[in-house]
Design a protein around this motif. Sequence first.
Motif, PDB file in Angstrom:
ATOM      1  N   VAL A  18      37.422  -8.854  20.563  1.00  6.67           N
ATOM      2  CA  VAL A  18      36.625  -8.128  21.547  1.00  6.67           C
ATOM      3  C   VAL A  18      36.135  -9.053  22.651  1.00  6.67           C
ATOM      4  CG1 VAL A  18      35.908  -6.344  19.928  1.00  6.67           C
ATOM      5  CG2 VAL A  18      34.549  -8.444  20.147  1.00  6.67           C
ATOM      6  N   ARG A  19      36.166 -10.335  22.391  1.00  4.95           N
ATOM      7  CA  ARG A  19      35.787 -11.289  23.429  1.00  4.95           C
ATOM      8  C   ARG A  19      36.471 -12.616  23.125  1.00  4.95           C
ATOM      9  NH1 ARG A  19      29.647 -13.062  24.727  1.00  4.95           N
ATOM     10  NH2 ARG A  19      29.940 -13.974  22.681  1.00  4.95           N
ATOM     11  N   SER A  20      36.962 -13.254  24.167  1.00  8.35           N
ATOM     12  CA  SER A  20      37.643 -14.527  23.957  1.00  8.35           C
ATOM     13  C   SER A  20      37.574 -15.353  25.225  1.00  8.35           C
ATOM     14  CB  SER A  20      39.106 -14.309  23.535  1.00  8.35           C
ATOM     15  OG  SER A  20      39.787 -13.522  24.489  1.00  8.35           O
ATOM     16  N   VAL A  21      37.559 -16.671  25.021  1.00  8.99           N
ATOM     17  CA  VAL A  21      37.615 -17.636  26.109  1.00  8.99           C
ATOM     18  C   VAL A  21      38.606 -18.710  25.685  1.00  8.99           C
ATOM     19  CG1 VAL A  21      36.370 -19.298  27.522  1.00  8.99           C
ATOM     20  CG2 VAL A  21      35.215 -17.211  26.764  1.00  8.99           C
ATOM     21  N   ILE A  22      39.661 -18.885  26.453  1.00 13.62           N
ATOM     22  CA  ILE A  22      40.700 -19.860  26.132  1.00 13.62           C
ATOM     23  C   ILE A  22      40.947 -20.699  27.381  1.00 13.62           C
ATOM     24  CG2 ILE A  22      43.091 -20.195  25.387  1.00 13.62           C
ATOM     25  CD1 ILE A  22      42.920 -17.465  24.023  1.00 13.62           C
ATOM     26  N   SER A  23      40.932 -22.019  27.219  1.00 17.20           N
ATOM     27  CA  SER A  23      41.127 -22.893  28.374  1.00 17.20           C
ATOM     28  C   SER A  23      42.027 -24.051  28.005  1.00 17.20           C
ATOM     29  CB  SER A  23      39.789 -23.414  28.898  1.00 17.20           C
ATOM     30  OG  SER A  23      39.180 -24.273  27.956  1.00 17.20           O
ATOM     31  N   ALA A  24      42.715 -24.571  29.017  1.00 17.63           N
ATOM     32  CA  ALA A  24      43.595 -25.734  28.851  1.00 17.63           C
ATOM     33  C   ALA A  24      43.472 -26.586  30.107  1.00 17.63           C
ATOM     34  CB  ALA A  24      45.039 -25.316  28.624  1.00 17.63           C
ATOM     35  N   ARG A  25      43.408 -27.895  29.901  1.00 17.99           N
ATOM     36  CA  ARG A  25      43.344 -28.810  31.038  1.00 17.99           C
ATOM     37  C   ARG A  25      44.288 -29.975  30.801  1.00 17.99           C
ATOM     38  NH1 ARG A  25      38.251 -30.482  31.040  1.00 17.99           N
ATOM     39  NH2 ARG A  25      38.503 -32.714  30.714  1.00 17.99           N
ATOM     40  N   TRP A  26      45.087 -30.256  31.792  1.00 14.44           N
ATOM     41  CA  TRP A  26      46.065 -31.354  31.742  1.00 14.44           C
ATOM     42  C   TRP A  26      45.664 -32.389  32.778  1.00 14.44           C
ATOM     43  CZ3 TRP A  26      51.105 -31.786  34.769  1.00 14.44           C
ATOM     44  CH2 TRP A  26      51.847 -32.891  34.336  1.00 14.44           C
ATOM     45  N   SER A  27      45.438 -33.622  32.322  1.00 13.19           N
ATOM     46  CA  SER A  27      45.023 -34.713  33.206  1.00 13.19           C
ATOM     47  C   SER A  27      45.902 -35.925  32.917  1.00 13.19           C
ATOM     48  CB  SER A  27      43.547 -35.054  32.986  1.00 13.19           C
ATOM     49  OG  SER A  27      42.725 -33.930  33.220  1.00 13.19           O
TER      50      SER A  27
ATOM     51  N   THR B 167      43.160 -24.263  33.490  1.00 11.35           N
ATOM     52  CA  THR B 167      43.079 -22.811  33.590  1.00 11.35           C
ATOM     53  C   THR B 167      42.229 -22.280  32.447  1.00 11.35           C
ATOM     54  OG1 THR B 167      44.354 -20.758  33.730  1.00 11.35           O
ATOM     55  CG2 THR B 167      45.194 -22.461  32.252  1.00 11.35           C
ATOM     56  N   THR B 168      41.515 -21.184  32.711  1.00 14.34           N
ATOM     57  CA  THR B 168      40.652 -20.552  31.717  1.00 14.34           C
ATOM     58  C   THR B 168      40.848 -19.043  31.782  1.00 14.34           C
ATOM     59  OG1 THR B 168      38.993 -22.301  31.922  1.00 14.34           O
ATOM     60  CG2 THR B 168      38.283 -20.242  30.917  1.00 14.34           C
ATOM     61  N   TYR B 169      40.978 -18.439  30.614  1.00 18.83           N
ATOM     62  CA  TYR B 169      41.090 -16.984  30.507  1.00 18.83           C
ATOM     63  C   TYR B 169      39.861 -16.463  29.769  1.00 18.83           C
ATOM     64  CZ  TYR B 169      42.686 -12.413  28.846  1.00 18.83           C
ATOM     65  OH  TYR B 169      42.780 -11.087  28.551  1.00 18.83           O
ATOM     66  N   ARG B 170      39.178 -15.474  30.372  1.00 19.61           N
ATOM     67  CA  ARG B 170      37.961 -14.899  29.786  1.00 19.61           C
ATOM     68  C   ARG B 170      38.141 -13.389  29.632  1.00 19.61           C
ATOM     69  NH1 ARG B 170      33.919 -18.834  30.502  1.00 19.61           N
ATOM     70  NH2 ARG B 170      34.475 -20.399  32.079  1.00 19.61           N
ATOM     71  N   LEU B 171      37.830 -12.906  28.444  1.00 16.13           N
ATOM     72  CA  LEU B 171      37.950 -11.477  28.158  1.00 16.13           C
ATOM     73  C   LEU B 171      36.695 -10.988  27.454  1.00 16.13           C
ATOM     74  CD1 LEU B 171      39.529  -8.782  27.852  1.00 16.13           C
ATOM     75  CD2 LEU B 171      40.377  -9.689  25.673  1.00 16.13           C
ATOM     76  N   ALA B 172      36.070  -9.964  28.017  1.00 21.67           N
ATOM     77  CA  ALA B 172      35.034  -9.193  27.333  1.00 21.67           C
ATOM     78  C   ALA B 172      35.530  -7.756  27.362  1.00 21.67           C
ATOM     79  CB  ALA B 172      33.684  -9.338  28.020  1.00 21.67           C
TER      80      ALA B 172
END
Length: 788
Positions: free
Chosen positions: A646-655, A664-669
């Motif tokens: 029902v809710r999620s936050v997923i992020s990835a960072r490449w340095s 990038t970040t994906y947010r879902l409510a």
Amino acid sequence: MAPIRGVVFRMRITALALAASLLASGGAASGVEAADAAAPAAATTPLQPSRSLQPPPRGDAARRLPILLQADSLRSQPDLETVAEGHVEFRRGGLLVSADRLAYDMAQDLASARGHVRVEQDGAVYTGPELVLRVQRFEGYFLEPTYEFTTLGAGGRADRVDFLGGRRSSATNASYTSCPRDGPEEPAWVLQTSRIQLDLDANEGIAEGAVLRFLGTPILALPTLSFPLTDARKSGWLPPSVNIDNRSGVELAVPYYWNIAPNRDATIMPRVMTRRGFALDTEFRYLEPRFEGGALLQWLPNDRVADRSRASLQWQHQGQLGYGLRYGAELSRVSDDDWWKDFPDAGRGITARLLPLRLQAERPFELPGGSAEVYARALRWQVLQASDSFIDAPYERSPQVGARLGAQAGGWHYALEAEFNRFTLPGGQEVSPGRNVGDRLHVVGSLSRPLREPGWWVVPRLSFNAASYFNNVTPAAAADAPVEGRRVIPTFSVDSGLEFERDTSLFGRAVHQTLEPRLLYVKTPYRQQDQLPNYDSAAKDFNFVSIYSDNAFSGVDRVSDSHQLTAGVTTRVVDSASGAEALRLVLVQRYLLSPQLVAPNADGSPDGEPLTQKFSDALLVGTTSVIPNWVLEGAVQYSPEFQRSVRSVISARWSPGPFRTLGTTYRLARGLSEQIELGWQWPVFRSAAKSAGGCSGSLYTVGHLNYSLKDSRSTDSILGFEYDAGCWIGRIVAERLSTGANEATTRLLLQLELVGLSRIGSNPLKVLKENIPGYRLLRDDFFGAANP
């Protein structure tokens, strides 16, 4: 409002004068007479080894140091002249003077150095054909000196430096730049002055005919400029700034810094906006032995767009009175509701639309094993409403009076808080119907006995929440009888955990892994509360912290009845060599042993339908940096009822390297919002050849995009470019801020950073650092060397 901490900003024109000031302060007083005077002292006083590293002495202490003179040949006529020729080196402390020939006339106290004269001191190197100096009076000149400041990576030249006696000097036709100066072409940027006068005793320098040239074009000229020779503050004009946005047009601001006293200063900044007209900003800061603070007033006498006068005021103050009493005040007010849209940088408060007035006084006390304090506070709000987005005004507290204590004794921990509040609603503000105003007295306390041993811990805890309500009425129905009531709600909980550890390997790396199961039991009896007012309670956000709490609500007014278990497990993987956490996984869920009657609504408000579902949503949190150059993070709230997240936050960072980051970040409510964010800093071009002025260039793109998949529109976005030419950096950043469903403010930020000198223009660095994860300044140090 920043406390007084030195100069707000100052052009580093003082670097032009270092060639003269360092010589004047360190004592370039070469001469055999000084050597003769130092010899007896050196012969009679045995040298002792230094027990610690000390900086080299300066001034008179430097002149008393022994002199070392070395040359291919040395001849002397007693009381007349001494001449050293061939690879001459004169040393005193941290000063080194070398030349082809050095002569000292004792009768006139005149030292002359000619031919490849080189002076090294304090990380600075000066070269020139001739140095003439009357030693004791410190009068003379240095012809055509060039200078290099190794710590700054910058330098320049002058036609002549004159020593005027004591600690005064002047330089003629002096220049300064951090760009390469070994070619025939003019450096990419250069600061030139026709004359600089220095007085180290007065800590003042005066530059005449100062001109800053960039790519061969004058961009700033000042007929006369006064500046300090140290980090001390000094009154004067500061570099101008330019801002561009779609609401105010082009804005030019020219600030004046007023150093009123060592503990007081002010910045007065006239501004001109092409669309709105004239504005004046005034900031005043003060620092006294028992109080400190600052105020900022922004005033538009006639805003041509709004067709009225507009203003804003921010003030912060804090201090101490006798007997340990502390007090503070914070005020933020604007003239109209549209201020936050028209001037987004000027927002203050929890949000740009909630502006507080806070007053507080408190008196702390030390207790055996702990501390206590009594306090009195008041809080009022100015709420900036908008036609397309209504804000329910928060409650004001006038007054808020209380006392709290916390201490330990014999392994027991106890805490107690008692507080009286009078809750009111902001005057002149539209409010939701049915909201109460009134008084509340509450007392909350807890007693716990932590038991901790290696590998396990248990914390039994007993707490209570007692509140009494009186004089509570609904303003829209003031004729109704006041609502009164009271309740006392106890809570018992036991929090426990185990800790297991082992050494292992992962992807060929030696790591240390932990396994940490945790169990929380909570028992809170049911008390009916829906007939009582609610002033400060709302459902807690579902996260790792709130799921391990004993109350589903924040604040005091609502306490959820509970008979539940919360179980979770955490595992961590730590790199054995560096100690850095490479992986963390958390899984936690709550189980109801009986239905929860005092439960929140779906929108977070209290007094919802009873909660009968046995298993709560499960929370899975993970973060890892196991994969080189990658950081992966995620949090998922999974509902057993709907059998999906029902809710999620997923992020990835490449340095993969310095100044290279892509995230990038994906947010879902679910049912409320769905967003994707993208941020980056990345090189797109690097010139192998040198550009104008001898600097090579690299072009970087920076940006941040926040896109609503639900509304199919971009909410906030940033797009810009940074060009690093080695000795200067150019930045252009466009920012779009959403201020409503169909409104946005767009700004264009332009900045020129002259490495080793100053930054000119509007400052986009705060915007970039706050919005782009992993963003790095192209210069970590204001005067740093060129990036790789």
